[in-house]
Design an enzyme around this catalytic site. Structure first.
Site, PDB file in Angstrom:
ATOM      1  N   TYR A  56     -49.468  60.059 -10.486  1.00  0.00           N
ATOM      2  CA  TYR A  56     -50.474  61.029 -10.067  1.00  0.00           C
ATOM      3  C   TYR A  56     -51.593  61.080 -11.108  1.00  0.00           C
ATOM      4  O   TYR A  56     -51.494  61.770 -12.132  1.00  0.00           O
ATOM      5  CB  TYR A  56     -49.859  62.411  -9.888  1.00  0.00           C
ATOM      6  CG  TYR A  56     -48.684  62.465  -8.930  1.00  0.00           C
ATOM      7  CD1 TYR A  56     -48.462  61.446  -8.001  1.00  0.00           C
ATOM      8  CD2 TYR A  56     -47.789  63.522  -8.952  1.00  0.00           C
ATOM      9  CE1 TYR A  56     -47.380  61.495  -7.128  1.00  0.00           C
ATOM     10  CE2 TYR A  56     -46.713  63.572  -8.082  1.00  0.00           C
ATOM     11  CZ  TYR A  56     -46.512  62.552  -7.174  1.00  0.00           C
ATOM     12  OH  TYR A  56     -45.435  62.595  -6.320  1.00  0.00           O
ATOM     13  N   PRO A 203     -43.035  68.239   2.763  1.00  0.00           N
ATOM     14  CA  PRO A 203     -42.111  69.125   3.474  1.00  0.00           C
ATOM     15  C   PRO A 203     -42.740  69.883   4.637  1.00  0.00           C
ATOM     16  O   PRO A 203     -42.011  70.418   5.478  1.00  0.00           O
ATOM     17  CB  PRO A 203     -41.661  70.100   2.381  1.00  0.00           C
ATOM     18  CG  PRO A 203     -42.821  70.152   1.437  1.00  0.00           C
ATOM     19  CD  PRO A 203     -43.382  68.759   1.426  1.00  0.00           C
TER      20      PRO A 203
END
Length: 278
Positions: A56, A203
């Protein structure tokens, strides 16, 4: 009632609804300052599990979290991941599980996060070009040296998880999983059987972007959003599930965290569970 906490590796106690830091902007300027505010607000709201990775921003995300949160609260677990090499134009980023590469990324993670030990270090992906025993053996050596506390995996199959457990104690698995995407259902079941933390990434999406009539109906019944309903379903799916929704918005963050207090009835959960994954 399902517990709101879980002990990763039997030791690292966290609240089950965590925060994924991947979306936080890291470039200098107002967006970075806003990202720092989001990370701090997450902790203020009781988040004790934050997920990041070397990939990231190629370390920039780890540095951002250190700037925002160091010195870390005693109950905060910042988990990171290694095993992906930065792009070298014209080549894209690639998997790299070479022992020397993994050691270097662990050292970089320690430095950027300003810690002496990475309490949860996950292998971002298994490199098919390097024997798994070499990849996990390297992380185990670093664990013995005290530089890693617990070791996890990401995007693995049931067979890969079983193979890894012959080499190391697997504390966590981070696979893509949500209400409408259950490709890794068998992996989650294997984790539940073994007491291994399962951190579903992505999610919420696509449960929000393509909310079904059932998701919309349950959300209306509870006065909640589709995102909150999808997170509540995950939390009720198994006590080993630790969702890590990510956002760069404080309002969205607060909406996500509120999902931990949402209570689905048995009927509502079953209606959601019957939705056919896409």
């Amino acid at each position: 009632m399902t517990s709101s906490t879980f002990r990763i590796g039997g030791e690292l106690g966290v609240r089950r609804l965590g925060f994924g830091a991947m979306r936080l902007p890291t470039e200098p300027g107002p967006d970075r300052q806003a990202a720092i505010a989001v990370a701090r607000r997450a902790v203020e709201l009781g988040v004790t599990l934050i997920d990041t990775a070397h990939m990231y921003g190629w370390g920039a995300n780890e540095e951002l979290l250190a700037e925002a949160l160091y010195p870390y609260p005693d109950d905060l677990l910042v988990a990171t991941k290694v095993g992906v090499a930065p792009p070298e134009p014209p080549h894209d980023a690639t998997l790299c599980g070479r022992p020397d590469f993994l050691r270097d990324q662990v050292e970089q993670g320690l430095r950027r996060l300003r810690v002496d030990r990475l309490e949860l270090l996950q292998l971002h992906r298994i490199d098919p070009a390097v024997p798994l025993a070499d990849q996990l053996g390297t992380l185990r050596e670093l664990q013995v040296q005290g530089k890693i506390g617990h070791i996890g995996l990401s995007e693995v199959t049931v067979a890969e998880l079983e193979q890894a457990r012959q080499i190391i104690d697997v504390a966590s698995v981070q696979n893509r999983y949500n209400l409408l995407d259950r490709e890794h259902e068998a992996v989650l079941d294997a984790c539940a059987a073994a007491g291994i933390a399962f951190l579903p990434w992505r999610p919420v999406h696509p449960a929000v972007t393509t909310a079904t009539a059932e998701v919309t109906a349950v959300a209306a019944e509870l006065g909640a959003t589709a995102a909150q309903v999808s997170l509540a379903w995950l939390l009720d799916r198994s006590p080993v599930v630790l969702p890590i929704p990510g956002t760069a918005s404080i309002d969205h963050l607060q909406e996500n965290i509120a999902a931990a207090s949402l209570r689905l009835s048995v009927d509502q959960w079953r209606r959601l569970d019957r939705i056919q994954p896409r």
